[in-house]
Design a protein around this motif. Structure first.
Motif, mmCIF file in Angstrom:
data_model
loop_
_atom_site.group_PDB
_atom_site.id
_atom_site.type_symbol
_atom_site.label_atom_id
_atom_site.label_comp_id
_atom_site.label_asym_id
_atom_site.label_seq_id
_atom_site.Cartn_x
_atom_site.Cartn_y
_atom_site.Cartn_z
ATOM 1 N N ASN A 1 14.646 13.610 88.017
ATOM 2 C CA ASN A 1 13.443 14.391 87.782
ATOM 3 C C ASN A 1 13.743 15.884 87.763
ATOM 4 O O ASN A 1 14.586 16.362 88.517
ATOM 5 C CB ASN A 1 12.470 14.130 88.939
ATOM 6 C CG ASN A 1 11.157 13.596 88.443
ATOM 7 O OD1 ASN A 1 10.680 13.974 87.364
ATOM 8 N ND2 ASN A 1 10.565 12.729 89.213
ATOM 9 N N LEU B 1 -1.153 11.573 89.938
ATOM 10 C CA LEU B 1 0.166 11.593 90.578
ATOM 11 C C LEU B 1 0.247 12.777 91.523
ATOM 12 O O LEU B 1 0.858 12.708 92.581
ATOM 13 C CB LEU B 1 1.266 11.749 89.526
ATOM 14 C CG LEU B 1 1.501 10.572 88.595
ATOM 15 C CD1 LEU B 1 2.527 10.963 87.546
ATOM 16 C CD2 LEU B 1 1.976 9.360 89.376
ATOM 17 N N GLU B 2 -0.321 13.879 91.082
ATOM 18 C CA GLU B 2 -0.279 15.092 91.906
ATOM 19 C C GLU B 2 -1.311 16.071 91.395
ATOM 20 O O GLU B 2 -1.724 16.004 90.234
ATOM 21 C CB GLU B 2 1.095 15.765 91.817
ATOM 22 C CG GLU B 2 1.410 16.233 90.409
ATOM 23 C CD GLU B 2 2.614 17.153 90.276
ATOM 24 O OE1 GLU B 2 3.041 17.740 91.275
ATOM 25 O OE2 GLU B 2 3.101 17.294 89.150
ATOM 26 N N LYS C 1 7.797 10.716 98.961
ATOM 27 C CA LYS C 1 7.538 12.136 98.686
ATOM 28 C C LYS C 1 7.551 12.955 99.977
ATOM 29 O O LYS C 1 6.867 12.582 100.938
ATOM 30 C CB LYS C 1 6.169 12.311 98.028
ATOM 31 C CG LYS C 1 6.017 11.579 96.698
ATOM 32 C CD LYS C 1 4.666 11.833 96.041
ATOM 33 C CE LYS C 1 4.626 11.151 94.680
ATOM 34 N NZ LYS C 1 3.411 11.449 93.920
ATOM 35 N N LYS D 1 9.426 15.048 82.180
ATOM 36 C CA LYS D 1 9.938 15.390 83.517
ATOM 37 C C LYS D 1 11.412 15.028 83.724
ATOM 38 O O LYS D 1 12.113 15.685 84.470
ATOM 39 C CB LYS D 1 9.115 14.683 84.586
ATOM 40 C CG LYS D 1 7.661 15.141 84.658
ATOM 41 C CD LYS D 1 7.488 16.250 85.664
ATOM 42 C CE LYS D 1 6.112 16.898 85.602
ATOM 43 N NZ LYS D 1 5.025 15.999 85.933
ATOM 44 N N GLU E 1 4.414 5.871 98.432
ATOM 45 C CA GLU E 1 3.352 5.308 97.593
ATOM 46 C C GLU E 1 3.852 4.324 96.560
ATOM 47 O O GLU E 1 5.036 4.285 96.219
ATOM 48 C CB GLU E 1 2.504 6.416 96.973
ATOM 49 C CG GLU E 1 3.198 7.262 95.945
ATOM 50 C CD GLU E 1 2.276 8.314 95.323
ATOM 51 O OE1 GLU E 1 1.382 8.845 96.004
ATOM 52 O OE2 GLU E 1 2.474 8.606 94.136
ATOM 53 N N GLU E 2 2.920 3.583 96.058
ATOM 54 C CA GLU E 2 3.133 2.558 95.051
ATOM 55 C C GLU E 2 3.671 3.208 93.767
ATOM 56 O O GLU E 2 3.241 4.301 93.393
ATOM 57 C CB GLU E 2 1.756 1.919 94.831
ATOM 58 C CG GLU E 2 1.469 1.279 93.548
ATOM 59 C CD GLU E 2 -0.068 1.120 93.344
ATOM 60 O OE1 GLU E 2 -0.407 0.194 92.626
ATOM 61 O OE2 GLU E 2 -0.883 1.891 93.872
ATOM 62 N N PHE E 3 4.591 2.556 93.100
ATOM 63 C CA PHE E 3 5.156 3.046 91.845
ATOM 64 C C PHE E 3 4.200 2.695 90.703
ATOM 65 O O PHE E 3 3.762 1.549 90.566
ATOM 66 C CB PHE E 3 6.520 2.385 91.606
ATOM 67 C CG PHE E 3 7.127 2.729 90.272
ATOM 68 C CD1 PHE E 3 7.709 3.968 90.062
ATOM 69 C CD2 PHE E 3 7.102 1.809 89.229
ATOM 70 C CE1 PHE E 3 8.257 4.295 88.831
ATOM 71 C CE2 PHE E 3 7.654 2.129 87.989
ATOM 72 C CZ PHE E 3 8.235 3.374 87.797
ATOM 73 N N LEU E 4 3.853 3.682 89.912
ATOM 74 C CA LEU E 4 2.915 3.455 88.806
ATOM 75 C C LEU E 4 3.653 3.520 87.481
ATOM 76 O O LEU E 4 4.521 4.374 87.291
ATOM 77 C CB LEU E 4 1.837 4.534 88.808
ATOM 78 C CG LEU E 4 0.917 4.590 90.015
ATOM 79 C CD1 LEU E 4 0.070 5.847 89.965
ATOM 80 C CD2 LEU E 4 0.032 3.354 90.065
ATOM 81 N N LYS F 1 0.836 17.049 100.361
ATOM 82 C CA LYS F 1 0.559 15.768 99.705
ATOM 83 C C LYS F 1 -0.338 14.908 100.590
ATOM 84 O O LYS F 1 -1.178 14.165 100.084
ATOM 85 C CB LYS F 1 1.850 15.050 99.337
ATOM 86 C CG LYS F 1 2.636 15.804 98.253
ATOM 87 C CD LYS F 1 3.457 14.897 97.375
ATOM 88 C CE LYS F 1 4.382 15.662 96.434
ATOM 89 N NZ LYS F 1 3.739 16.121 95.203
ATOM 90 N N GLU G 1 2.742 9.859 81.326
ATOM 91 C CA GLU G 1 2.193 10.989 82.071
ATOM 92 C C GLU G 1 1.489 11.969 81.155
ATOM 93 O O GLU G 1 1.931 12.236 80.040
ATOM 94 C CB GLU G 1 3.320 11.714 82.800
ATOM 95 C CG GLU G 1 3.789 10.961 84.009
ATOM 96 C CD GLU G 1 4.782 11.756 84.815
ATOM 97 O OE1 GLU G 1 5.912 11.256 84.954
ATOM 98 O OE2 GLU G 1 4.455 12.860 85.286
ATOM 99 N N VAL H 1 10.385 14.480 95.375
ATOM 100 C CA VAL H 1 9.883 13.149 95.010
ATOM 101 C C VAL H 1 11.056 12.253 94.629
ATOM 102 O O VAL H 1 11.853 12.593 93.759
ATOM 103 C CB VAL H 1 8.894 13.239 93.824
ATOM 104 C CG1 VAL H 1 8.476 11.851 93.355
ATOM 105 C CG2 VAL H 1 7.670 14.055 94.218
HETATM 106 P P1 AMP Z 1 4.781 14.662 91.838
HETATM 107 O O1 AMP Z 1 5.408 15.959 92.257
HETATM 108 O O2 AMP Z 1 4.075 13.949 92.917
HETATM 109 O O3 AMP Z 1 3.981 14.770 90.576
HETATM 110 O O4 AMP Z 1 5.988 13.758 91.340
HETATM 111 C C1 AMP Z 1 6.925 14.229 90.378
HETATM 112 C C2 AMP Z 1 7.142 13.181 89.338
HETATM 113 O O5 AMP Z 1 7.552 11.946 89.924
HETATM 114 C C3 AMP Z 1 5.904 12.817 88.524
HETATM 115 O O6 AMP Z 1 5.701 13.715 87.494
HETATM 116 C C4 AMP Z 1 6.268 11.436 88.054
HETATM 117 O O7 AMP Z 1 7.161 11.491 86.952
HETATM 118 C C5 AMP Z 1 7.012 10.848 89.216
HETATM 119 N N1 AMP Z 1 6.097 10.119 90.109
HETATM 120 C C6 AMP Z 1 5.424 10.633 91.162
HETATM 121 N N2 AMP Z 1 4.671 9.691 91.773
HETATM 122 C C7 AMP Z 1 4.855 8.551 91.088
HETATM 123 C C8 AMP Z 1 4.351 7.216 91.223
HETATM 124 N N3 AMP Z 1 3.519 6.881 92.191
HETATM 125 N N4 AMP Z 1 4.749 6.301 90.320
HETATM 126 C C9 AMP Z 1 5.614 6.633 89.334
HETATM 127 N N5 AMP Z 1 6.135 7.866 89.158
HETATM 128 C C10 AMP Z 1 5.770 8.825 90.020
#
Ligand code: AMP
Ligand code: GLY
Length: 431
Positions: free
Chosen positions: A226, A285-286, A145, A216, A187-190, A105, A194, A155
């Motif tokens: 999640n 996000l990823e 994360k 998710k 990181e900042e919450f968005l 990441k 999705e 996460v």
């Molecule tokens: P990731 O593996 O980084 O995609 O994170 C897994 C899940 O966590 C994502 O599919 C989102 O549902 C949630 N998530 C990850 N990062 C954020 C973020 N910055 N803000 C809000 N939700 C997030």
């Protein structure tokens, strides 16, 4: 031609099922596969672990496999494509360096920063005290994360600063994710909705796949912990042609160009997990260096052109000549899980009510199953993905839930609202 699919989930069942439909293909092997792939007439399971690169290489040489498609991220991050290339064996996926887009990441966040690719504001830390001081300076909710591959469990969406601090302690001090947690990204919450956007690239050209959306969270209404994904549909009505153009211009093209410019051309499937905010902004996000699971199941149901030709064209530099053809209908898949998932769950329960014959427009893709003495038993958290194709999201949804009705095992559970969000949105032209 013989093809090998690496992996054992629902995604790999869907890839193997689709590959077996290619007129060029005589036999599809899956390593190690699952109960569903074991039941398919034209598919053979081979008991080789996805990380046994030497064993896989040996098998491919002995069986003269002409195409290997890698399903999960772990063998890609371990360098399977580089190993196969050293032996001039065609292997579909990114190199170990390119797979870092998912495997680290910190790497992917720094990469996005270098190329101005929109993503949540962040900081990355190996030092526990500095991480905590940073959390104290931010506001909650905030996202923590683990840096490396943690099977979708690394996460933590912390609702309070205290929760975020506990998450950092778990990862950095208590080593909850082993090596994957030697550093953290905070990181900042968005907010927003999705969207999963997946493409194929040969390092230069880009072919977008059909759009899709995953669910998710474990429980209805996107609540609960999640998971790897509880259900998906394709196309996503969220993806308007205008939004797609922006995703290509703001995210996908700079990623492919940036990787090439840094000497790590990206080949294979690339998955961008995006957050589309109510104000219209898009943020990554990823990245995943593979296809999504369960998104692949509805996407493969809709792919009418040849998957094997797609991969071979990509590997031989002919991706720009490949015409992807999609069924204009909607495909929707609901994941059936073992009680306890995404935490601990029981295995070896007998699955009742599985039909022997396949029905047009309906397919039960297996994920965590095993075939033993002609019985299908549970063997994982996400067990099956019941996927249906129909004229509208509502019809596909109804068909999928109807197809689930006879299936059961003790403690099975699933979300009842897969696709509800799409039903409420105005449908866009399928992409
Ligand atoms: P990731 O593996 O980084 O995609 O994170 C897994 C899940 O966590 C994502 O599919 C989102 O549902 C949630 N998530 C990850 N990062 C954020 C973020 N910055 N803000 C809000 N939700 C997030
Ligand atoms: N379904 C989300 C993923 O495959 O990462």
């Amino acid at each position: 031609m013989k093809v090998l699919i690496i992996g054992s989930g629902g995604r790999e069942h869907a890839l193997a099922w689709k590959a077996a439909q290619s007129p060029e293909v005589q036999q599809v092997f899956v390593a190690p596969g699952n109960g569903g792939t074991a039941l398919e007439d034209t598919i053979t399971n081979v008991p080789i672990d996805v990380l046994d690169l030497q064993g896989l290489l040996h098998f491919v040489k002995t069986e003269t496999i002409e195409l290997t498609i890698v399903g999960p991220e772990a063998p890609l991050a371990a360098g399977i494509v580089d190993r196969f290339n050293e032996h001039s064996l065609p292997c579909f996926g990114p190199s170990q360096m390119a797979a870092q887009l998912e495997a680290s990441k910190s790497f992917s966040k720094a990469f996005m920063e270098r190329y101005g690719i929109p993503t949540a504001r962040y900081n990355s830390f190996t030092d526990h005290d500095k991480a905590i001081a940073y959390i104290e300076s931010q506001s909650a909710p905030i996202v923590v994360k683990a840096d490396g591959l943690a099977a979708g469990k690394g996460v933590i969406i912390a609702q309070t600063k205290a929760e975020a601090i506990t998450a950092v302690e778990d990862i950095l001090k208590d080593n909850r994710f082993g090596d994957a947690g030697s550093s953290v990204v905070i990181e900042e919450f968005l907010q927003g909705e999705e969207l999963s956007y997946m493409v194929v690239s040969d390092g230069q050209h880009i072919l977008p796949l059909a759009s899709s959306q995953d669910h998710k969270a474990r429980d209805d209404g996107d609540t609960g912990p999640n998971t790897g994904g509880m259900g998906a549909y394709s196309p996503s009505p969220l993806l308007t042609p205008e939004l797609e153009q922006r995703i290509m211009a703001e995210v996908i093209q700079p990623t492919i160009e940036g990787m090439a410019a840094e000497g790590n051309p990206y080949t294979g499937f690339l998955y961008a997990g995006l957050m589309v905010s109510p104000d219209g902004s898009i943020n990554v996000l990823e990245f995943n260096c593979r296809l999504g699971d369960p998104e692949t199941q509805p996407i493969m149901m809709r792919l009418q052109s040849d998957l094997v030709a797609l991969c071979l064209d990509c590997l031989t530099g002919n991706l720009h000549n490949y015409q992807a053809k999609w069924d204009p209908r909607v495909a929707l898949g609901v994941v059936l899980c073992a009680g306890g998932y995404p935490g601990a769950y029981r295995k070896n329960d007998l699955i009742q009510g599985l039909k022997n014959s396949a029905q047009d427009g309906e397919k039960v893709f297996h994920a965590g199953t095993v075939l033993r003495d002609n019985s299908v038993l549970t063997a994982g958290g996400r067990v099956l993905c019941v996927t249906c194709l129909a004229g509208s999201v509502e019809e596909a949804q109804q068909a999928a839930y109807r197809a689930i009705a006879p299936i059961e095992w003790p403690n099975m559970f699933y979300r009842r609202d897969i696709g509800d969000k799409a039903v409420k949105q105005t449908p866009a032209a399928p992409a």
